[in-house]
Design a protein around this motif. Structure first.
Motif, PDB file in Angstrom:
ATOM      1  N   UNK A  70      13.915   2.141   7.242  1.00 34.83           N
ATOM      2  CA  UNK A  70      13.191   0.953   6.780  1.00 34.83           C
ATOM      3  C   UNK A  70      11.686   1.097   6.953  1.00 34.83           C
ATOM      4  N   UNK A  71      11.253   1.871   7.931  1.00 36.71           N
ATOM      5  CA  UNK A  71       9.826   2.041   8.153  1.00 36.71           C
ATOM      6  C   UNK A  71       9.150   2.822   7.026  1.00 36.71           C
ATOM      7  N   UNK A  72       9.926   3.439   6.161  1.00 34.77           N
ATOM      8  CA  UNK A  72       9.389   4.226   5.058  1.00 34.77           C
ATOM      9  C   UNK A  72       9.335   3.432   3.745  1.00 34.77           C
ATOM     10  N   UNK A  73       9.291   2.123   3.831  1.00 32.73           N
ATOM     11  CA  UNK A  73       9.327   1.302   2.627  1.00 32.73           C
ATOM     12  C   UNK A  73       7.970   0.677   2.297  1.00 32.73           C
ATOM     13  N   UNK A  74       6.894   1.322   2.726  1.00 32.94           N
ATOM     14  CA  UNK A  74       5.556   0.861   2.356  1.00 32.94           C
ATOM     15  C   UNK A  74       5.226   1.357   0.951  1.00 32.94           C
ATOM     16  N   UNK A  75       4.225   0.753   0.286  1.00 37.83           N
ATOM     17  CA  UNK A  75       3.856   1.226  -1.060  1.00 37.83           C
ATOM     18  C   UNK A  75       3.535   2.707  -1.108  1.00 37.83           C
ATOM     19  N   UNK A  76       2.863   3.210  -0.066  1.00 33.25           N
ATOM     20  CA  UNK A  76       2.526   4.636  -0.040  1.00 33.25           C
ATOM     21  C   UNK A  76       3.784   5.489   0.017  1.00 33.25           C
ATOM     22  N   UNK A  77       4.765   5.071   0.819  1.00 29.74           N
ATOM     23  CA  UNK A  77       6.016   5.824   0.911  1.00 29.74           C
ATOM     24  C   UNK A  77       6.788   5.789  -0.404  1.00 29.74           C
ATOM     25  N   UNK A  78       6.666   4.690  -1.132  1.00 31.37           N
ATOM     26  CA  UNK A  78       7.287   4.636  -2.457  1.00 31.37           C
ATOM     27  C   UNK A  78       6.703   5.720  -3.361  1.00 31.37           C
ATOM     28  N   UNK A  79       5.380   5.844  -3.366  1.00 27.92           N
ATOM     29  CA  UNK A  79       4.744   6.845  -4.210  1.00 27.92           C
ATOM     30  C   UNK A  79       5.111   8.259  -3.776  1.00 27.92           C
ATOM     31  N   UNK A  80       5.143   8.483  -2.461  1.00 25.27           N
ATOM     32  CA  UNK A  80       5.516   9.806  -1.955  1.00 25.27           C
ATOM     33  C   UNK A  80       6.946  10.140  -2.353  1.00 25.27           C
TER      34      UNK A  80
ATOM     35  N   UNK B 209      -2.231   9.239  -7.889  1.00 27.38           N
ATOM     36  CA  UNK B 209      -2.226   7.873  -7.350  1.00 27.38           C
ATOM     37  C   UNK B 209      -2.064   7.876  -5.839  1.00 27.38           C
ATOM     38  N   UNK B 210      -1.238   8.783  -5.324  1.00 26.39           N
ATOM     39  CA  UNK B 210      -1.063   8.886  -3.873  1.00 26.39           C
ATOM     40  C   UNK B 210      -2.361   9.306  -3.211  1.00 26.39           C
TER      41      UNK B 210
END
Length: 237
Positions: free
Chosen positions: A38-48, A100-101
């Motif tokens: 769940x900690x990987x659900x930030x916008x940045x993690x989405x792009x990664x 974008x990342x």
């Protein structure tokens, strides 16, 4: 057996095969972690994660290439298109997502993101917030001066009594706006010196009571002012 004509392609084919295996393994792990953690659900993690998916789709096309080289077979352009359809999508997606990342990371390093309730006074932060409040003091003083000279000029006109009602309406609007903005400016100046960030945010949010009342009052009063068909007196020599 590899045909003699394909032998020059063997080294690069094996290299691409190795890259495809590594890509499938590493990118699959990243995608699984994104789904489970769940900690990987930030916008940045989405792009990664989407970058990982795009790279995975892209390099999976090398398995098709390896098969054709080592099996010594060819195929039509149409069949190649459909076999590499998702690979082509991944290839097109990967670099824009990486761009974008990179932009996201640049913004994060240049202006670190603070998690806040998105409200008007919290749109500014740091020195900008202090400069905005300081400039607000001068703006309020300038408004008082301008309307004071407007009042003096109005008194000198012949027939100015016709405009008293309208000017009185404008005057009350200006007073309310000045009081509202003055109260929020003063409160925000105190908020700047508060040590606790939560306290600063709370003060800034509640400080907006005066200015919001003033702006709401102005919005109901201005139609009367604008729609009043009054003549502007002029002086003649």
């Amino acid at each position: 057996m590899v045909a003699e004509v394909n032998q020059p392609l063997v080294p690069i084919t094996l290299f691409y095969l190795f890259c495809a295996i590594v890509s499938c393994t590493g990118n699959s792990i990243m995608i699984i972690l994104f789904i489970k953690e769940r900690n990987f659900h930030s916008p940045c993690h989405y792009m990664i994660t989407f970058c990982c998916l795009a790279d995975l789709m892209h390099l999976c096309g090398h398995f098709v290439f390896n098969y054709h080289v080592f099996a010594d077979v060819t195929d039509s352009q149409a069949n190649c298109y459909w076999m590499l359809f998702f690979t082509s999508i991944g290839k097109c997606m990967a670099n824009p997502l990486r761009l974008m990342t990179g932009i996201d990371r640049l913004i994060a390093c240049k202006s670190p993101v603070v998690q806040i309730y998105c409200t008007v006074p919290l749109a500014f932060a740091g020195p900008t917030f202090s400069q905005f409040n300081t400039s607000g003091i001068f703006v309020n003083v300038a408004i008082v001066i301008v309307y004071f000279f407007t009042y003096l000029q109005l008194r000198s006109y012949a027939g100015a009594s016709q405009m008293k009602v309208v000017f009185r309406s404008i005057l009350w609007t200006v007073i309310l706006v000045i009081i509202g903005w003055s109260s929020v400016t003063i409160a925000n100046q105190f908020a700047i010196f508060a040590k606790d960030a939560a306290t600063r945010k709370l003060i800034s949010i509640y400080a907006g009571i005066g200015v919001n009342l003033a702006c709401a009052t102005q919005s109901t009063n201005m139609p009367f002012v604008v729609c009043s068909d009054y003549p502007v007196p002029r002086q003649y020599d």
